[in-house]
Design a protein around this motif. Structure first.
Motif, PDB file in Angstrom:
ATOM      1  N   ILE A 122      -4.281  -9.203 -10.443  1.00  0.00           N
ATOM      2  CA  ILE A 122      -4.274  -8.597  -9.117  1.00  0.00           C
ATOM      3  C   ILE A 122      -5.733  -8.310  -8.800  1.00  0.00           C
ATOM      4  CG2 ILE A 122      -3.541  -6.635  -7.704  1.00  0.00           C
ATOM      5  CD1 ILE A 122      -1.044  -6.445  -9.477  1.00  0.00           C
TER       6      ILE A 122
ATOM      7  N   PRO B 180       2.462  -0.784  -1.337  1.00  0.00           N
ATOM      8  CA  PRO B 180       1.453  -1.171  -0.351  1.00  0.00           C
ATOM      9  C   PRO B 180       1.704  -0.471   0.987  1.00  0.00           C
ATOM     10  CG  PRO B 180       2.992  -2.971  -0.714  1.00  0.00           C
ATOM     11  CD  PRO B 180       3.352  -1.881  -1.675  1.00  0.00           C
TER      12      PRO B 180
ATOM     13  N   TRP C 266      -5.583  -4.620  -4.037  1.00  0.00           N
ATOM     14  CA  TRP C 266      -4.263  -4.111  -3.644  1.00  0.00           C
ATOM     15  C   TRP C 266      -4.460  -2.991  -2.630  1.00  0.00           C
ATOM     16  CZ3 TRP C 266       0.057  -6.522  -4.186  1.00  0.00           C
ATOM     17  CH2 TRP C 266       1.272  -5.875  -4.054  1.00  0.00           C
ATOM     18  N   ASN C 267      -3.654  -2.969  -1.607  1.00  0.00           N
ATOM     19  CA  ASN C 267      -3.654  -1.898  -0.606  1.00  0.00           C
ATOM     20  C   ASN C 267      -4.979  -1.842   0.177  1.00  0.00           C
ATOM     21  OD1 ASN C 267      -1.484  -0.354   0.181  1.00  0.00           O
ATOM     22  ND2 ASN C 267      -1.527   0.954  -1.625  1.00  0.00           N
TER      23      ASN C 267
ATOM     24  N   THR D 144      -1.544  -3.587   5.168  1.00  0.00           N
ATOM     25  CA  THR D 144      -2.584  -3.759   4.168  1.00  0.00           C
ATOM     26  C   THR D 144      -2.489  -5.118   3.487  1.00  0.00           C
ATOM     27  OG1 THR D 144      -1.265  -2.661   2.454  1.00  0.00           O
ATOM     28  CG2 THR D 144      -2.804  -1.278   3.715  1.00  0.00           C
TER      29      THR D 144
ATOM     30  N   ARG E 263       5.703  -5.888  -4.096  1.00  0.00           N
ATOM     31  CA  ARG E 263       5.494  -5.369  -5.446  1.00  0.00           C
ATOM     32  C   ARG E 263       6.151  -6.264  -6.491  1.00  0.00           C
ATOM     33  NH1 ARG E 263       6.874   0.981  -4.721  1.00  0.00           N
ATOM     34  NH2 ARG E 263       6.313   1.119  -6.921  1.00  0.00           N
TER      35      ARG E 263
ATOM     36  N   ALA F 242       4.119  -9.455  -6.836  1.00  0.00           N
ATOM     37  CA  ALA F 242       2.885  -9.247  -7.599  1.00  0.00           C
ATOM     38  C   ALA F 242       3.138  -9.216  -9.104  1.00  0.00           C
ATOM     39  CB  ALA F 242       2.189  -7.971  -7.145  1.00  0.00           C
TER      40      ALA F 242
ATOM     41  N   GLY G 153      -3.211  -7.459  -0.150  1.00  0.00           N
ATOM     42  CA  GLY G 153      -3.392  -7.567  -1.595  1.00  0.00           C
ATOM     43  C   GLY G 153      -3.813  -8.988  -1.912  1.00  0.00           C
TER      44      GLY G 153
END
Length: 195
Positions: A189, A172, A192-193, A176, A152, A155, A178
């Protein structure tokens, strides 16, 4: 220019129970290994030019199971050092510190193995990672296998935001993906996830 692929390691017993696992080297669960394997087809389509990973086994094993090769362990990709909160859940922390918020309040010092780290220190590590990665994106996609809070911060620093903005980005899920890229010359971004 390639995209930065940010992969969170697969599930561990601690992520399943909500315990903060910063520097404790917790192995993947069977479900974590399955999620890492499930990433392989998507990652094979992208074929990253360079792959970096946290040196902790949960990240290295996720990279391996996801089919990533030539992985370069990078200590700057270690998870936030939670200090005295290592191994606790948010509920346990809040019982002694009502209203506690990691992004606002940080952590308390722990023992010698977990001295604790401020958000600024985490951001400085992610900035160093991004400084090393940006030139490599000219060769294609770059993959990073790391941890939830670290991802995070990475990002939002990619976006040029204050590290505290990471609290506005969804955590996240284990196993997963991103994607951090650019649109019209501005960082974005892109995903994501993604399981």
């Amino acid at each position: 220019m390639g995209e930065l692929m940010v992969i969170r390691h697969g599930q561990t017993e601690w992520s399943l129970s909500g315990r903060y696992a910063g520097r404790t080297d917790v192995p993947l669960t069977a479900a974590g290994e399955a999620a890492a394997r499930a990433l392989a087809p998507r990652l094979a389509q992208r074929r990253p030019a360079v792959v970096f990973s946290s040196p902790l086994s949960r990240a290295v094993r996720t990279a391996e199971l996801a089919g990533l090769t030539g992985v370069r362990p990078d200590p700057d990709l270690l998870e936030w050092d939670y200090g005295g909160y290592e191994g606790l859940t948010a509920e346990q922390i809040e019982a002694g510190r009502p209203g506690w918020d990691l992004w606002r309040d940080g952590v308390v010092p722990g023992d010698a193995a977990h001295p604790g780290e401020g958000l600024g220190q985490v951001a400085a590590r992610t900035d160093a990672v991004l400084d090393r990665i940006r030139p490599l994106l000219a060769e294609g996609d770059v993959a990073v296998v790391a941890h939830g809070h670290l991802a995070r911060v990475l990002a939002v620093r990619w976006l040029g935001l204050d590290p505290s903005a990471a609290g506005l980005l969804g955590h996240p899920h284990p196993g997963t993906l991103g994607l951090l890229g650019a649109e019209h010359g501005r960082p974005v971004i892109a995903a994501w996830n993604v399981p």
